[in-house]
Structures are given as C-alpha cells and as structure tokens.
Design a protein around this motif. Structure first.
Motif, PDB file in Angstrom:
ATOM      1  N   PRO A  20       0.746  -1.258   0.328  1.00  0.00           N
ATOM      2  CA  PRO A  20      -0.295   0.261  -0.456  1.00  0.00           C
ATOM      3  C   PRO A  20       0.840   0.978  -0.054  1.00  0.00           C
ATOM      4  O   PRO A  20       1.903   1.832   0.388  1.00  0.00           O
ATOM      5  CB  PRO A  20      -0.820  -0.149   0.826  1.00  0.00           C
ATOM      6  N   GLY A  21       0.208   2.231  -0.545  1.00  0.00           N
ATOM      7  CA  GLY A  21       1.070   3.527  -1.074  1.00  0.00           C
ATOM      8  C   GLY A  21       0.685   4.201   0.031  1.00  0.00           C
ATOM      9  O   GLY A  21      -0.480   4.706   1.017  1.00  0.00           O
ATOM     10  N   VAL A  22       2.106   4.755   1.465  1.00  0.00           N
ATOM     11  CA  VAL A  22       1.841   5.911   2.257  1.00  0.00           C
ATOM     12  C   VAL A  22       2.129   6.961   1.613  1.00  0.00           C
ATOM     13  O   VAL A  22       3.015   6.839   1.533  1.00  0.00           O
ATOM     14  CB  VAL A  22       3.371   5.414   3.050  1.00  0.00           C
ATOM     15  N   TRP A  23       1.129   7.851   2.131  1.00  0.00           N
ATOM     16  CA  TRP A  23       0.845   9.580   2.012  1.00  0.00           C
ATOM     17  C   TRP A  23       1.294   9.933   2.629  1.00  0.00           C
ATOM     18  O   TRP A  23       0.603  10.063   3.475  1.00  0.00           O
ATOM     19  CB  TRP A  23      -0.698   9.834   0.308  1.00  0.00           C
ATOM     20  N   ALA A  24       1.983  11.381   2.459  1.00  0.00           N
ATOM     21  CA  ALA A  24       2.374  11.801   3.591  1.00  0.00           C
ATOM     22  C   ALA A  24       1.114  13.648   3.172  1.00  0.00           C
ATOM     23  O   ALA A  24       0.973  13.747   1.738  1.00  0.00           O
ATOM     24  CB  ALA A  24       3.468  12.551   3.506  1.00  0.00           C
ATOM     25  N   PRO A  25       0.678  14.541   4.017  1.00  0.00           N
ATOM     26  CA  PRO A  25      -0.183  15.535   4.025  1.00  0.00           C
ATOM     27  C   PRO A  25       0.475  16.772   3.148  1.00  0.00           C
ATOM     28  O   PRO A  25       1.348  16.736   3.107  1.00  0.00           O
ATOM     29  CB  PRO A  25      -0.222  15.989   5.316  1.00  0.00           C
ATOM     30  N   GLU A 185      -5.623  18.792   6.158  1.00  0.00           N
ATOM     31  CA  GLU A 185      -3.992  19.496   4.608  1.00  0.00           C
ATOM     32  C   GLU A 185      -3.592  20.471   4.169  1.00  0.00           C
ATOM     33  O   GLU A 185      -2.789  20.852   3.652  1.00  0.00           O
ATOM     34  CB  GLU A 185      -4.520  18.462   3.862  1.00  0.00           C
ATOM     35  N   ARG A 186      -5.249  21.437   3.931  1.00  0.00           N
ATOM     36  CA  ARG A 186      -5.091  22.924   3.437  1.00  0.00           C
ATOM     37  C   ARG A 186      -3.575  24.037   3.595  1.00  0.00           C
ATOM     38  O   ARG A 186      -2.679  23.961   2.998  1.00  0.00           O
ATOM     39  CB  ARG A 186      -5.680  23.070   3.080  1.00  0.00           C
ATOM     40  N   PRO A 187      -3.389  24.075   5.361  1.00  0.00           N
ATOM     41  CA  PRO A 187      -2.057  24.291   5.547  1.00  0.00           C
ATOM     42  C   PRO A 187      -1.008  23.948   5.063  1.00  0.00           C
ATOM     43  O   PRO A 187       0.115  24.914   5.186  1.00  0.00           O
ATOM     44  CB  PRO A 187      -2.493  24.400   7.524  1.00  0.00           C
ATOM     45  N   LEU A 188      -1.121  22.858   4.342  1.00  0.00           N
ATOM     46  CA  LEU A 188       0.267  22.249   4.430  1.00  0.00           C
ATOM     47  C   LEU A 188       0.428  22.368   2.691  1.00  0.00           C
ATOM     48  O   LEU A 188       1.673  22.006   2.223  1.00  0.00           O
ATOM     49  CB  LEU A 188       0.057  20.545   4.275  1.00  0.00           C
TER      50      LEU A 188
END
Length: 260
Positions: A20-25, A185-188
């Motif tokens: 599985p992919g591990v996604w960062a914000p 996630e938007r602030p990042l």
C-alpha cells in the motif's frame, strides 16, 4: 519455451509484489484522463485527504490539462508538492534512460505553481491506481446515469455537485470524510499564485466601448461599466461566453452565446 519460462519466473517468488502507498499530507496529487462517448473526463485525487476532483472537456490537449489543474488547485485552496501523472502525450516531451522529460510548457506551468512534475513507470497503471479507480467511478456513477449531457457547461456543473457529495461521505479506506481531512491538509499546501498562466492560442481580446459592451461574432455583450475603454479577454465555450479582466484575472461577465 523461453517465454513460458519467463512467465513462470515472474509469477513465482520473484514477482515484485505490491504494498500500500503511504501518503504524506500536502505531498501528492494524482491525475489522469478518461473518455466515454466522446466526452473526456479529467480526474484528480489529493492522495492523503482522498479529495476527488472531476471535470469534463472536449479534448486532452496540454492547454486543457493545465486549465483543469489550475481549477483543481483553486478548489483545493493550495498546491501540493508533487503532481503524479502517467506518461501523457500532452505533458511528455521525451524519454531518456526511462526517465520522462516534461515539455517546456509543463515545466513553466509547474514552476509558476511551485510543484514538481512526476511520472509513473511505463505500462504500470497500478502505481496510480487511486486515480484509475476514480476514472471508473466517475464513469459509472456520474457519466452513465446522467448521459448524455446536453452541453459541456451542464456536465461540469453536474461534476461539481457530484464531487461535493462524494467528498462529504466517509471514505472506506481511510475511514474519514475527505472534506474534513482537506481542512487539516490545506495549511500544508503551497500558496496559490495570484494569476493563472496563459498557454495555448493567444486569447481573444476586445475593447469595451462607451456603452459598456463588447462585440464578438456579430453580437454585443454587456460588461461592467468600470471597464469602459479597457481591453478584456473573451473566452467562448460551446454555449457560453466569458469576459475576463486581464489585469486581475477576475471573471467580469458571463453570457450565453448569441446569434449575429
């Protein structure tokens, strides 16, 4: 015999497998195109939040893809660090040592928005299966039940409503609501530039006359009086005409297309 041996070897213990992919914000946006009944559908997924974006177009040119990406960034309220695509002909300038070289226009577009363009391995749709699934989902749940769409404007209005609905429903994989995750996630995400870059054919311009109107295709359209004497950009769609103030990028007026 050799081909059979290769197949057996790949299906045995030597198969590379999947994890599985591990996604960062704030990291990845996955994009892809699909087509059904002559209508092209652009799909994008913000990987960590699972926010889905779907819009329709009449072609898959570079200018159309850039416009779709720009609208997607505006809907998200920011720019992710990486945009992952397959080896689209409109974005691929060439391949050197199995590394995709983006076109000069795509490099300028990515530089303007501040993201890094990335491409999947060749013939490897599983590496962006999240957006591949979205393309099929949009066809089954959006395009087929409402087909045929009367025009492109109606199709995109339906797509915006559909995206708002699916992004408010708990996602089965992350067990969270994508719209809520987007707020985290938007602030990042990167900051949106103030103006969209212009690609493709030179935009049509008109000068606003003393009556606060412009002339296009032997018909007159009204615009705000504050633009009298200034040049404006005119964008004609299938059934709609949009007037844009080039100084600010703001949509000044929208009208249905009229006959002469």
């Amino acid at each position: 015999l050799v081909a059979r041996a290769k197949t057996d070897w790949r299906q045995g213990q030597q198969h590379r497998g999947r994890r599985p992919g591990v996604w960062a914000p704030g990291e990845h946006l996955l994009i892809d195109w699909g087509v059904r009944d002559g209508l092209h559908v652009f799909c994008a997924v913000l990987a960590w939040a699972r926010v889905r974006f779907v819009r329709f177009a009449t072609d898959e040119t570079a200018a159309t893809t850039f416009a779709m990406l720009a609208e997607c960034f505006e809907v998200l309220g920011g720019v992710p660090r990486v945009v992952l695509a397959d080896r689209m002909g409109c974005l691929k300038g060439g391949v050197v040592a199995n590394v995709v070289i983006p076109t000069p226009d795509y490099v300028r577009f990515a530089t303007h928005y501040g993201f890094r363009p990335d491409f999947c391995e060749g013939h490897d749709p599983e590496s962006k299966g999240m957006v591949e699934h979205l393309v099929g989902y949009a066809k089954r749940d959006l395009m087929i039940p409402q087909a045929p769409f009367t025009d492109l404007t109606a199709a995109n209005q339906a797509a915006a409503v559909w995206c708002a609905e699916v992004n408010q429903v708990t996602h089965s994989e992350i067990c969270a609501v994508p719209a809520d995750r987007l707020e985290t996630e938007r602030p990042l995400l990167g900051v949106l530039p103030s103006l969209r870059p212009v690609f493709g054919p030179k935009p049509v311009t008109r000068k606003v006359d003393k009556l606060a109107t412009i002339r296009f295709a032997s018909a007159r359209y009204s615009v705000p009086a504050r633009l009298v004497g200034r040049q404006v950009q005119v964008i004609a769609g299938d059934d709609q005409l949009t007037v844009v103030d080039p100084a600010t990028g703001e949509v000044a007026a929208e009208h249905p297309l009229l006959g002469p």
